[in-house]
Motif scaffolding. Structure first.
Motif, PDB file in Angstrom:
ATOM      1  N   UNK A  29      46.996  33.427  33.207  1.00  0.00           N
ATOM      2  CA  UNK A  29      45.778  34.104  33.640  1.00  0.00           C
ATOM      3  C   UNK A  29      45.643  35.420  32.878  1.00  0.00           C
ATOM      4  N   UNK A  30      44.428  36.009  32.816  1.00  0.00           N
ATOM      5  CA  UNK A  30      44.231  37.248  32.037  1.00  0.00           C
ATOM      6  C   UNK A  30      45.198  38.364  32.406  1.00  0.00           C
ATOM      7  N   UNK A  31      45.451  38.563  33.693  1.00  0.00           N
ATOM      8  CA  UNK A  31      46.346  39.650  34.088  1.00  0.00           C
ATOM      9  C   UNK A  31      47.794  39.361  33.678  1.00  0.00           C
ATOM     10  N   UNK A  32      48.167  38.092  33.642  1.00  0.00           N
ATOM     11  CA  UNK A  32      49.508  37.717  33.185  1.00  0.00           C
ATOM     12  C   UNK A  32      49.649  37.958  31.690  1.00  0.00           C
ATOM     13  N   UNK A  33      48.588  37.643  30.962  1.00  0.00           N
ATOM     14  CA  UNK A  33      48.594  37.872  29.517  1.00  0.00           C
ATOM     15  C   UNK A  33      48.687  39.363  29.200  1.00  0.00           C
ATOM     16  N   UNK A  51      52.698  25.820  35.865  1.00  0.00           N
ATOM     17  CA  UNK A  51      51.553  25.647  34.973  1.00  0.00           C
ATOM     18  C   UNK A  51      52.016  25.422  33.537  1.00  0.00           C
ATOM     19  N   UNK A  52      53.051  26.135  33.121  1.00  0.00           N
ATOM     20  CA  UNK A  52      53.567  25.965  31.767  1.00  0.00           C
ATOM     21  C   UNK A  52      54.218  24.594  31.582  1.00  0.00           C
ATOM     22  N   UNK A  53      54.892  24.100  32.607  1.00  0.00           N
ATOM     23  CA  UNK A  53      55.469  22.757  32.524  1.00  0.00           C
ATOM     24  C   UNK A  53      54.384  21.709  32.322  1.00  0.00           C
ATOM     25  N   UNK A 100      45.544  39.618  21.650  1.00  0.00           N
ATOM     26  CA  UNK A 100      45.213  38.738  22.768  1.00  0.00           C
ATOM     27  C   UNK A 100      44.773  37.366  22.269  1.00  0.00           C
ATOM     28  N   UNK A 101      43.913  37.336  21.251  1.00  0.00           N
ATOM     29  CA  UNK A 101      43.415  36.066  20.756  1.00  0.00           C
ATOM     30  C   UNK A 101      44.532  35.237  20.154  1.00  0.00           C
ATOM     31  N   UNK A 102      45.464  35.875  19.461  1.00  0.00           N
ATOM     32  CA  UNK A 102      46.592  35.153  18.877  1.00  0.00           C
ATOM     33  C   UNK A 102      47.414  34.475  19.957  1.00  0.00           C
ATOM     34  N   UNK A 103      47.670  35.173  21.050  1.00  0.00           N
ATOM     35  CA  UNK A 103      48.453  34.580  22.127  1.00  0.00           C
ATOM     36  C   UNK A 103      47.683  33.470  22.821  1.00  0.00           C
ATOM     37  N   UNK A 104      46.365  33.624  22.933  1.00  0.00           N
ATOM     38  CA  UNK A 104      45.562  32.576  23.550  1.00  0.00           C
ATOM     39  C   UNK A 104      45.559  31.296  22.717  1.00  0.00           C
ATOM     40  N   UNK A 105      45.863  31.416  21.415  1.00  0.00           N
ATOM     41  CA  UNK A 105      45.937  30.238  20.553  1.00  0.00           C
ATOM     42  C   UNK A 105      47.259  29.501  20.691  1.00  0.00           C
ATOM     43  N   UNK A 120      60.540  34.034  35.545  1.00  0.00           N
ATOM     44  CA  UNK A 120      61.322  33.734  36.747  1.00  0.00           C
ATOM     45  C   UNK A 120      60.694  34.342  37.999  1.00  0.00           C
ATOM     46  N   UNK A 121      59.989  35.439  37.830  1.00  0.00           N
ATOM     47  CA  UNK A 121      59.360  36.107  38.969  1.00  0.00           C
ATOM     48  C   UNK A 121      58.030  35.479  39.356  1.00  0.00           C
ATOM     49  N   UNK A 122      57.600  34.489  38.595  1.00  0.00           N
ATOM     50  CA  UNK A 122      56.296  33.867  38.849  1.00  0.00           C
ATOM     51  C   UNK A 122      56.438  32.347  38.749  1.00  0.00           C
ATOM     52  N   UNK A 123      56.861  31.716  39.818  1.00  0.00           N
ATOM     53  CA  UNK A 123      57.102  30.267  39.785  1.00  0.00           C
ATOM     54  C   UNK A 123      55.817  29.465  39.617  1.00  0.00           C
ATOM     55  N   UNK A 124      54.703  29.997  40.083  1.00  0.00           N
ATOM     56  CA  UNK A 124      53.434  29.303  39.883  1.00  0.00           C
ATOM     57  C   UNK A 124      53.115  29.189  38.397  1.00  0.00           C
TER      58      UNK A 124
END
Length: 227
Positions: A16-20, A123-125, A3-8, A115-119
């Motif tokens: 969001x945490x649930x997406x991660x 945010x990534x853009x 988890x920490x590696x991906x957060x970096x 693709x299933x989460x346009x929000x």
């Protein structure tokens, strides 16, 4: 650690945490031995990887045939993340500096999730736009700085991200060859060596078999006007 590696990963800070958690459920692990090639320039860009153990060298070739180190990826950091979005061929080589454990996220799993989460996509853009702004700013700063300024800036940024505090100062917790440093500050190994030796003699840094400790980080910050 996963988890920490991906957060970096800058790209994934929008999650969001649930997406991660959902992303981690898609991931697999891969082990590579010291010196082993992870991918080569031109290979399909089909995945992002996080270093869970060990460190990875990212290199490319110069026009005169020399190998240039672009980056060193220590444990807890990610590489190849842009491949999750564009799937273009790898722009550099990656190899294990030491035995490594990698967390791998495949593009074929990530794209349907995105693709299933346009929000999340929006945010990534926004994160990518901010990253582009920062890159442009860094390039401008590098042009304006001399070698001591460029070298000081690199060491301070590495210390901010990867140093531990010791009685002697801030110790960057992975080895840096002077050749690798030279490629990252657009200078020769000899010039980097000369500058580091001068700083060592002045008591600003200490050098220990590839490890660098910043004994006077505030003075180094002053050389590159980093607040």
């Amino acid at each position: 650690m996963q988890r920490q590696a991906l957060l970096n990963c800058t790209l994934l800070t929008a999650m969001r945490p649930e997406e991660l958690d959902r992303l981690l459920a898609m991931a697999s692990e891969r082990s590579v031995r010291r010196g082993q090639t992870i991918f080569l320039k031109g290979d399909p860009g089909s995945s992002m990887m996080a270093v869970l153990k060990g460190s990875v060298r990212i290199t490319t070739g110069s026009p005169d045939g020399k190998e240039i180190t672009i980056n060193i990826i220590p444990a807890g950091e990610v590489f190849g993340e842009i491949a999750l979005l564009d799937a273009r061929p790898r722009s550099a080589d990656a190899s294990a500096i030491e035995d490594c454990d990698l967390l791998v996220i495949e593009r074929r799993h990530f794209l349907p999730f995105l693709a299933a989460n346009q929000d999340l996509m929006l945010r990534m853009l926004a994160v990518l736009c901010q990253r582009l702004r920062q890159t442009s700013q860094t390039l401008g700063e590098m042009v304006m700085l001399d070698l001591p300024g460029r070298l000081a800036r690199l060491l301070i940024r590495l210390a901010d991200d990867h140093a531990s505090r010791t009685p002697a100062g801030l110790r960057i917790e992975f080895k840096l060859s002077q050749r690798d440093i030279g490629t990252r500050v657009a200078s020769s190994r000899e010039s980097v060596n000369k500058q580091l030796q001068a700083w060592r003699d002045a008591g600003l840094v200490s050098l220990d078999h590839g490890y660098i400790t910043l004994r006077e980080p505030d003075q180094l910050r002053a050389l590159c006007d980093m607040e």
